[in-house]
Design an enzyme around this catalytic site. Structure first.
Site, short mmCIF file in Angstrom:
data_model
loop_
_atom_site.label_atom_id
_atom_site.label_comp_id
_atom_site.label_asym_id
_atom_site.label_seq_id
_atom_site.Cartn_x
_atom_site.Cartn_y
_atom_site.Cartn_z
N SER A 38 51.52 43.46 40.76
CA SER A 38 51.34 43.79 39.32
C SER A 38 52.06 44.96 39.07
CB SER A 38 49.69 44.14 38.95
OG SER A 38 49.53 44.60 37.80
N CYS A 39 52.82 44.67 37.78
CA CYS A 39 53.57 45.42 37.07
C CYS A 39 53.40 45.42 35.69
CB CYS A 39 55.15 45.16 37.37
SG CYS A 39 55.56 45.66 38.96
#
Length: 388
Positions: free
Chosen positions: A83-84
Protein backbone atom coordinates in the site's frame (compact mmCIF):
# COMPACT_ATOMS: atom_id res chain seq x y z
CA UNK A 1 12.39 -22.69 -12.97
CA UNK A 2 12.95 -26.38 -13.41
CA UNK A 3 12.50 -27.78 -16.91
CA UNK A 4 8.83 -28.52 -17.56
CA UNK A 5 7.62 -27.07 -14.25
CA UNK A 6 5.53 -23.98 -13.60
CA UNK A 7 7.25 -20.89 -12.22
CA UNK A 8 6.49 -20.30 -8.55
CA UNK A 9 5.38 -17.06 -6.93
CA UNK A 10 4.89 -15.66 -3.44
CA UNK A 11 2.17 -13.01 -3.29
CA UNK A 12 2.90 -10.34 -0.68
CA UNK A 13 -0.02 -8.06 0.27
CA UNK A 14 -2.13 -10.64 -1.55
CA UNK A 15 -5.53 -9.22 -0.54
CA UNK A 16 -8.44 -11.06 -2.07
CA UNK A 17 -6.15 -12.69 -4.62
CA UNK A 18 -6.60 -10.74 -7.85
CA UNK A 19 -2.90 -10.80 -8.69
CA UNK A 20 -2.58 -14.48 -7.77
CA UNK A 21 -5.57 -15.27 -9.99
CA UNK A 22 -3.96 -13.44 -12.90
CA UNK A 23 -0.59 -15.14 -12.36
CA UNK A 24 -2.33 -18.50 -12.15
CA UNK A 25 -4.06 -17.81 -15.48
CA UNK A 26 -0.61 -17.01 -16.92
CA UNK A 27 0.80 -20.36 -15.84
CA UNK A 28 2.56 -19.24 -12.65
CA UNK A 29 1.85 -21.17 -9.45
CA UNK A 30 1.26 -19.11 -6.29
CA UNK A 31 2.86 -21.04 -3.43
CA UNK A 32 2.35 -18.64 -0.48
CA UNK A 33 0.63 -15.38 0.38
CA UNK A 34 0.61 -12.70 3.09
CA UNK A 35 -2.03 -10.15 4.11
CA UNK A 36 -3.29 -8.57 7.34
CA UNK A 37 -6.97 -8.22 6.28
CA UNK A 38 -8.84 -11.20 7.67
CA UNK A 39 -11.74 -10.86 5.23
CA UNK A 40 -9.47 -10.64 2.19
CA UNK A 41 -7.46 -13.61 3.47
CA UNK A 42 -10.70 -15.60 3.85
CA UNK A 43 -11.55 -14.82 0.23
CA UNK A 44 -8.04 -15.73 -0.90
CA UNK A 45 -8.17 -19.08 0.90
CA UNK A 46 -11.63 -19.83 -0.52
CA UNK A 47 -10.47 -19.27 -4.11
CA UNK A 48 -6.89 -20.57 -3.74
CA UNK A 49 -7.42 -23.43 -1.28
CA UNK A 50 -4.03 -25.04 -1.90
CA UNK A 51 -2.00 -21.89 -1.24
CA UNK A 52 -0.95 -21.29 2.40
CA UNK A 53 -1.50 -17.72 3.55
CA UNK A 54 -0.06 -15.85 6.52
CA UNK A 55 -2.72 -13.62 8.07
CA UNK A 56 -0.73 -10.91 9.80
CA UNK A 57 1.59 -7.93 9.62
CA UNK A 58 4.17 -8.29 6.86
CA UNK A 59 6.70 -6.59 9.14
CA UNK A 60 6.66 -9.70 11.34
CA UNK A 61 6.99 -12.21 8.49
CA UNK A 62 10.38 -13.67 7.55
CA UNK A 63 11.64 -15.07 4.30
CA UNK A 64 12.43 -18.34 6.02
CA UNK A 65 8.84 -18.63 7.20
CA UNK A 66 7.50 -18.06 3.69
CA UNK A 67 9.87 -20.57 2.10
CA UNK A 68 8.83 -23.19 4.66
CA UNK A 69 5.17 -22.50 3.85
CA UNK A 70 5.89 -22.69 0.13
CA UNK A 71 7.72 -26.00 0.54
CA UNK A 72 10.62 -24.85 -1.61
CA UNK A 73 13.63 -22.56 -1.48
CA UNK A 74 13.57 -21.95 -5.24
CA UNK A 75 11.16 -19.08 -5.79
CA UNK A 76 10.90 -17.59 -9.27
CA UNK A 77 8.85 -14.51 -8.42
CA UNK A 78 7.85 -12.35 -5.48
CA UNK A 79 4.86 -10.22 -6.42
CA UNK A 80 2.54 -7.82 -4.69
CA UNK A 81 1.26 -4.32 -4.21
CA UNK A 82 2.43 -2.75 -0.94
CA UNK A 83 0.00 0.00 0.00
CA UNK A 84 1.16 3.46 -0.95
CA UNK A 85 -2.19 5.13 -0.35
CA UNK A 86 -0.52 8.37 0.69
CA UNK A 87 0.41 8.82 -2.95
CA UNK A 88 -2.98 7.89 -4.40
CA UNK A 89 -4.64 10.42 -6.66
CA UNK A 90 -7.96 9.36 -5.12
CA UNK A 91 -8.01 11.32 -1.88
CA UNK A 92 -5.58 13.21 0.29
CA UNK A 93 -1.90 12.79 -0.52
CA UNK A 94 0.32 12.36 2.52
CA UNK A 95 4.03 11.82 1.94
CA UNK A 96 4.60 10.64 5.51
CA UNK A 97 1.70 8.16 5.55
CA UNK A 98 3.30 5.08 7.15
CA UNK A 99 1.69 2.85 4.52
CA UNK A 100 4.01 4.41 1.96
CA UNK A 101 6.96 2.58 3.50
CA UNK A 102 5.57 -0.95 3.42
CA UNK A 103 7.67 -1.37 0.28
CA UNK A 104 10.71 -1.63 2.58
CA UNK A 105 9.37 -4.96 3.85
CA UNK A 106 8.79 -6.02 0.25
CA UNK A 107 12.47 -5.26 -0.44
CA UNK A 108 13.55 -7.05 2.75
CA UNK A 109 11.69 -10.21 1.82
CA UNK A 110 13.09 -10.13 -1.71
CA UNK A 111 16.57 -9.96 -0.19
CA UNK A 112 15.87 -12.82 2.22
CA UNK A 113 14.22 -15.13 -0.33
CA UNK A 114 16.30 -14.21 -3.40
CA UNK A 115 13.68 -14.89 -6.10
CA UNK A 116 14.79 -14.71 -9.71
CA UNK A 117 12.38 -11.80 -10.27
CA UNK A 118 10.03 -9.46 -8.48
CA UNK A 119 6.89 -7.61 -9.57
CA UNK A 120 5.55 -4.67 -7.59
CA UNK A 121 2.27 -2.97 -8.54
CA UNK A 122 1.24 0.42 -7.22
CA UNK A 123 -0.63 3.68 -7.71
CA UNK A 124 0.81 5.91 -10.39
CA UNK A 125 0.78 8.98 -8.09
CA UNK A 126 3.94 7.78 -6.37
CA UNK A 127 5.78 7.95 -9.69
CA UNK A 128 5.71 11.75 -9.83
CA UNK A 129 5.45 12.64 -6.13
CA UNK A 130 8.38 14.81 -5.09
CA UNK A 131 9.55 14.91 -8.71
CA UNK A 132 10.16 11.17 -8.66
CA UNK A 133 12.03 11.04 -5.35
CA UNK A 134 9.97 8.12 -4.01
CA UNK A 135 10.43 6.16 -7.24
CA UNK A 136 14.19 6.70 -7.07
CA UNK A 137 14.18 5.56 -3.45
CA UNK A 138 12.52 2.29 -4.48
CA UNK A 139 14.96 1.73 -7.34
CA UNK A 140 17.94 2.45 -5.09
CA UNK A 141 16.67 0.01 -2.46
CA UNK A 142 16.47 -2.83 -4.98
CA UNK A 143 19.80 -1.90 -6.54
CA UNK A 144 21.41 -2.16 -3.11
CA UNK A 145 20.33 -5.80 -2.80
CA UNK A 146 21.51 -6.68 -6.30
CA UNK A 147 18.38 -6.36 -8.44
CA UNK A 148 18.17 -4.52 -11.75
CA UNK A 149 14.83 -2.73 -12.05
CA UNK A 150 12.59 -1.14 -14.62
CA UNK A 151 9.16 0.44 -14.37
CA UNK A 152 6.24 1.33 -16.61
CA UNK A 153 2.92 3.11 -16.30
CA UNK A 154 0.10 0.89 -17.48
CA UNK A 155 -3.62 1.25 -18.13
CA UNK A 156 -5.65 -1.83 -17.22
CA UNK A 157 -7.97 -1.28 -20.19
CA UNK A 158 -4.98 -1.82 -22.51
CA UNK A 159 -4.98 -5.49 -21.43
CA UNK A 160 -8.65 -6.35 -21.73
CA UNK A 161 -9.85 -5.06 -18.35
CA UNK A 162 -13.04 -3.00 -18.82
CA UNK A 163 -11.71 -0.23 -16.59
CA UNK A 164 -9.63 2.93 -16.96
CA UNK A 165 -7.36 2.04 -14.07
CA UNK A 166 -3.86 3.55 -14.19
CA UNK A 167 -1.05 1.83 -12.30
CA UNK A 168 2.72 1.66 -12.16
CA UNK A 169 4.57 -1.64 -12.41
CA UNK A 170 8.10 -2.23 -11.12
CA UNK A 171 9.88 -5.39 -12.22
CA UNK A 172 13.37 -6.52 -11.35
CA UNK A 173 15.77 -9.42 -11.54
CA UNK A 174 19.09 -10.65 -10.19
CA UNK A 175 19.60 -12.97 -13.19
CA UNK A 176 22.01 -11.66 -15.83
CA UNK A 177 20.33 -13.54 -18.68
CA UNK A 178 16.90 -11.97 -18.05
CA UNK A 179 16.13 -8.99 -20.26
CA UNK A 180 13.41 -6.97 -18.53
CA UNK A 181 10.35 -6.11 -20.58
CA UNK A 182 6.67 -5.26 -20.20
CA UNK A 183 3.72 -6.81 -22.03
CA UNK A 184 2.66 -5.11 -25.27
CA UNK A 185 -0.79 -3.55 -25.30
CA UNK A 186 -3.54 -5.77 -26.66
CA UNK A 187 -6.47 -3.32 -26.57
CA UNK A 188 -6.91 0.30 -27.56
CA UNK A 189 -9.19 3.09 -28.73
CA UNK A 190 -11.21 3.07 -31.94
CA UNK A 191 -8.45 4.89 -33.82
CA UNK A 192 -5.99 2.05 -33.16
CA UNK A 193 -7.17 -0.64 -35.62
CA UNK A 194 -4.14 -2.83 -34.98
CA UNK A 195 -5.42 -3.44 -31.43
CA UNK A 196 -8.58 -5.04 -30.11
CA UNK A 197 -11.14 -2.42 -29.01
CA UNK A 198 -11.43 -1.62 -25.32
CA UNK A 199 -13.92 -3.80 -23.45
CA UNK A 200 -16.90 -1.59 -22.63
CA UNK A 201 -19.30 -1.41 -19.70
CA UNK A 202 -22.05 -3.03 -21.75
CA UNK A 203 -19.76 -5.83 -22.90
CA UNK A 204 -18.68 -6.36 -19.29
CA UNK A 205 -22.08 -6.52 -17.57
CA UNK A 206 -24.70 -6.68 -20.33
CA UNK A 207 -25.57 -10.30 -19.54
CA UNK A 208 -26.20 -9.60 -15.86
CA UNK A 209 -29.85 -9.18 -14.85
CA UNK A 210 -31.37 -5.80 -14.02
CA UNK A 211 -32.66 -5.58 -10.45
CA UNK A 212 -35.86 -3.57 -10.83
CA UNK A 213 -37.21 -3.13 -7.30
CA UNK A 214 -35.64 -6.34 -5.97
CA UNK A 215 -32.31 -5.25 -4.50
CA UNK A 216 -31.71 -8.03 -1.97
CA UNK A 217 -31.83 -11.28 -3.93
CA UNK A 218 -28.29 -12.63 -3.71
CA UNK A 219 -28.53 -15.13 -6.56
CA UNK A 220 -30.27 -14.35 -9.85
CA UNK A 221 -30.50 -16.05 -13.24
CA UNK A 222 -28.31 -14.58 -15.97
CA UNK A 223 -30.23 -12.26 -18.31
CA UNK A 224 -29.00 -14.11 -21.41
CA UNK A 225 -26.28 -16.35 -22.77
CA UNK A 226 -22.78 -14.84 -23.07
CA UNK A 227 -22.79 -12.26 -25.86
CA UNK A 228 -19.07 -11.64 -26.37
CA UNK A 229 -15.62 -13.09 -25.53
CA UNK A 230 -15.35 -11.13 -22.27
CA UNK A 231 -18.61 -12.56 -20.96
CA UNK A 232 -17.48 -16.04 -22.00
CA UNK A 233 -14.29 -15.48 -19.98
CA UNK A 234 -16.25 -14.30 -16.95
CA UNK A 235 -18.73 -17.17 -17.04
CA UNK A 236 -16.36 -20.06 -17.69
CA UNK A 237 -16.66 -22.34 -14.66
CA UNK A 238 -19.24 -20.05 -13.05
CA UNK A 239 -22.34 -21.09 -11.09
CA UNK A 240 -25.64 -21.26 -12.96
CA UNK A 241 -26.80 -18.04 -11.30
CA UNK A 242 -25.18 -14.68 -10.68
CA UNK A 243 -23.93 -14.26 -7.11
CA UNK A 244 -23.27 -11.14 -5.02
CA UNK A 245 -25.53 -9.15 -7.35
CA UNK A 246 -27.28 -7.06 -4.72
CA UNK A 247 -27.99 -3.36 -4.32
CA UNK A 248 -30.07 -0.79 -2.50
CA UNK A 249 -32.23 2.19 -3.47
CA UNK A 250 -30.58 5.58 -3.77
CA UNK A 251 -31.05 8.12 -1.01
CA UNK A 252 -33.67 10.81 -1.67
CA UNK A 253 -30.94 13.35 -2.51
CA UNK A 254 -29.04 10.97 -4.79
CA UNK A 255 -32.27 10.03 -6.59
CA UNK A 256 -33.17 13.68 -7.15
CA UNK A 257 -29.78 14.16 -8.81
CA UNK A 258 -29.81 10.88 -10.75
CA UNK A 259 -33.08 11.93 -12.39
CA UNK A 260 -31.07 14.54 -14.32
CA UNK A 261 -27.97 12.45 -15.10
CA UNK A 262 -27.70 10.57 -18.38
CA UNK A 263 -25.22 7.94 -19.45
CA UNK A 264 -21.68 9.32 -19.41
CA UNK A 265 -22.77 12.37 -17.39
CA UNK A 266 -22.10 13.41 -13.81
CA UNK A 267 -23.04 16.08 -11.30
CA UNK A 268 -22.42 18.90 -13.75
CA UNK A 269 -25.36 17.72 -15.86
CA UNK A 270 -27.75 18.63 -13.05
CA UNK A 271 -29.47 22.05 -13.41
CA UNK A 272 -28.21 24.56 -10.85
CA UNK A 273 -31.64 24.95 -9.31
CA UNK A 274 -31.79 21.20 -8.63
CA UNK A 275 -28.42 21.07 -6.85
CA UNK A 276 -28.10 20.88 -3.05
CA UNK A 277 -26.69 24.09 -1.61
CA UNK A 278 -23.18 22.72 -1.14
CA UNK A 279 -22.94 21.82 -4.82
CA UNK A 280 -24.10 25.20 -6.10
CA UNK A 281 -20.64 26.68 -5.65
CA UNK A 282 -19.50 25.12 -8.87
CA UNK A 283 -16.87 26.74 -11.03
CA UNK A 284 -18.00 28.65 -14.08
CA UNK A 285 -16.33 29.28 -17.40
CA UNK A 286 -15.45 32.77 -18.66
CA UNK A 287 -18.93 33.33 -20.06
CA UNK A 288 -20.43 32.71 -16.65
CA UNK A 289 -22.00 29.44 -17.76
CA UNK A 290 -21.88 26.41 -15.50
CA UNK A 291 -19.03 23.99 -16.18
CA UNK A 292 -20.20 20.51 -17.14
CA UNK A 293 -16.87 18.72 -16.85
CA UNK A 294 -14.20 18.17 -14.22
CA UNK A 295 -16.13 15.90 -11.91
CA UNK A 296 -17.16 12.27 -11.74
CA UNK A 297 -19.36 12.70 -8.67
CA UNK A 298 -22.68 10.94 -9.25
CA UNK A 299 -21.38 9.94 -12.69
CA UNK A 300 -23.47 7.43 -14.60
CA UNK A 301 -21.37 4.89 -16.47
CA UNK A 302 -21.52 4.98 -20.26
CA UNK A 303 -22.33 1.60 -21.81
CA UNK A 304 -20.01 2.16 -24.79
CA UNK A 305 -16.90 2.99 -22.75
CA UNK A 306 -14.84 1.20 -20.08
CA UNK A 307 -15.68 2.04 -16.48
CA UNK A 308 -13.63 4.46 -14.46
CA UNK A 309 -11.37 3.23 -11.64
CA UNK A 310 -13.23 0.96 -9.23
CA UNK A 311 -12.37 2.12 -5.72
CA UNK A 312 -13.38 0.91 -2.27
CA UNK A 313 -16.28 3.41 -2.41
CA UNK A 314 -18.12 1.98 -5.41
CA UNK A 315 -21.33 1.52 -3.38
CA UNK A 316 -21.50 5.29 -2.79
CA UNK A 317 -22.56 7.15 -5.94
CA UNK A 318 -21.78 10.48 -4.26
CA UNK A 319 -18.09 9.56 -4.19
CA UNK A 320 -17.47 8.83 -7.85
CA UNK A 321 -18.51 7.27 -11.16
CA UNK A 322 -20.57 4.39 -9.82
CA UNK A 323 -24.12 5.01 -11.04
CA UNK A 324 -25.43 2.04 -12.99
CA UNK A 325 -25.81 2.81 -16.70
CA UNK A 326 -29.47 1.71 -16.92
CA UNK A 327 -30.84 1.71 -13.37
CA UNK A 328 -30.87 4.30 -10.60
CA UNK A 329 -28.54 2.52 -8.19
CA UNK A 330 -24.89 1.97 -7.45
CA UNK A 331 -23.20 -0.93 -9.18
CA UNK A 332 -23.38 -4.29 -7.42
CA UNK A 333 -20.47 -6.27 -6.00
CA UNK A 334 -20.57 -8.64 -8.96
CA UNK A 335 -20.65 -5.77 -11.45
CA UNK A 336 -17.64 -4.20 -9.71
CA UNK A 337 -15.87 -7.57 -9.83
CA UNK A 338 -16.66 -7.79 -13.55
CA UNK A 339 -15.11 -4.35 -14.11
CA UNK A 340 -12.04 -5.65 -12.25
CA UNK A 341 -11.97 -8.76 -14.52
CA UNK A 342 -12.68 -11.31 -11.78
CA UNK A 343 -14.39 -14.39 -13.27
CA UNK A 344 -17.88 -15.08 -11.91
CA UNK A 345 -16.68 -18.28 -10.23
CA UNK A 346 -14.53 -16.09 -7.97
CA UNK A 347 -16.44 -15.77 -4.70
CA UNK A 348 -15.88 -13.08 -2.07
CA UNK A 349 -16.49 -14.14 1.52
CA UNK A 350 -16.52 -12.53 4.94
CA UNK A 351 -17.31 -8.82 4.87
CA UNK A 352 -15.97 -5.55 3.45
CA UNK A 353 -16.51 -6.61 -0.17
CA UNK A 354 -15.92 -3.09 -1.58
CA UNK A 355 -12.52 -2.94 0.09
CA UNK A 356 -11.63 -6.43 -1.10
CA UNK A 357 -12.63 -5.72 -4.68
CA UNK A 358 -11.50 -2.09 -4.91
CA UNK A 359 -8.03 -2.84 -3.53
CA UNK A 360 -7.41 -5.83 -5.80
CA UNK A 361 -5.12 -6.09 -8.80
CA UNK A 362 -7.30 -6.80 -11.87
CA UNK A 363 -6.64 -10.45 -12.75
CA UNK A 364 -6.32 -9.79 -16.49
CA UNK A 365 -3.65 -7.16 -15.81
CA UNK A 366 -1.87 -9.70 -13.60
CA UNK A 367 -2.23 -12.28 -16.35
CA UNK A 368 -0.67 -9.98 -18.97
CA UNK A 369 2.43 -9.21 -16.90
CA UNK A 370 2.53 -12.83 -15.71
CA UNK A 371 2.72 -14.09 -19.29
CA UNK A 372 5.56 -11.64 -19.96
CA UNK A 373 7.39 -12.89 -16.86
CA UNK A 374 6.99 -16.52 -17.99
CA UNK A 375 8.47 -15.53 -21.34
CA UNK A 376 11.44 -13.78 -19.68
CA UNK A 377 12.15 -16.74 -17.42
CA UNK A 378 11.87 -19.19 -20.30
CA UNK A 379 14.19 -17.22 -22.56
CA UNK A 380 16.77 -16.91 -19.77
CA UNK A 381 16.57 -20.65 -19.14
CA UNK A 382 17.20 -21.39 -22.82
CA UNK A 383 20.23 -19.07 -22.85
CA UNK A 384 21.70 -20.84 -19.82
CA UNK A 385 21.10 -24.24 -21.43
CA UNK A 386 22.88 -23.19 -24.61
CA UNK A 387 25.78 -21.76 -22.60
CA UNK A 388 26.12 -25.02 -20.66
Amino acid sequence: MASGSSPTAIDLFCGAGGLSEGLRQAGISPVAGVDFDKHAVATYRHNHPNVPVVEGDVAEVTGEQLMELAGTREIDLIAGGPSCQGFSTHGKRMQDDPRNFLFKHFVRLVEEIQPKMFLMENVRGMLTYGKGAFRRQIEAAFDEIGYRTDFAQVLAADYGVPQLRHRILFIGTRVDEIELSFPPRTHGADDEPELKPYVTVEEAIGDLPLMGDDYKQNERPYACAPQNPYQVYCRTGAPKEVTLHIGRPLSAQAQSLADHIGQGEGLRAVPVEALPARFQKMRTISSGALRRDCTTLYHRLHPAKPSYTITCNYKNVASGPFLHPWEDRAISHREAARFMSFPDHYQFVGASFPRQIGNAVPPLLGRAIGEEIVKMLSQAGKQRSRAA
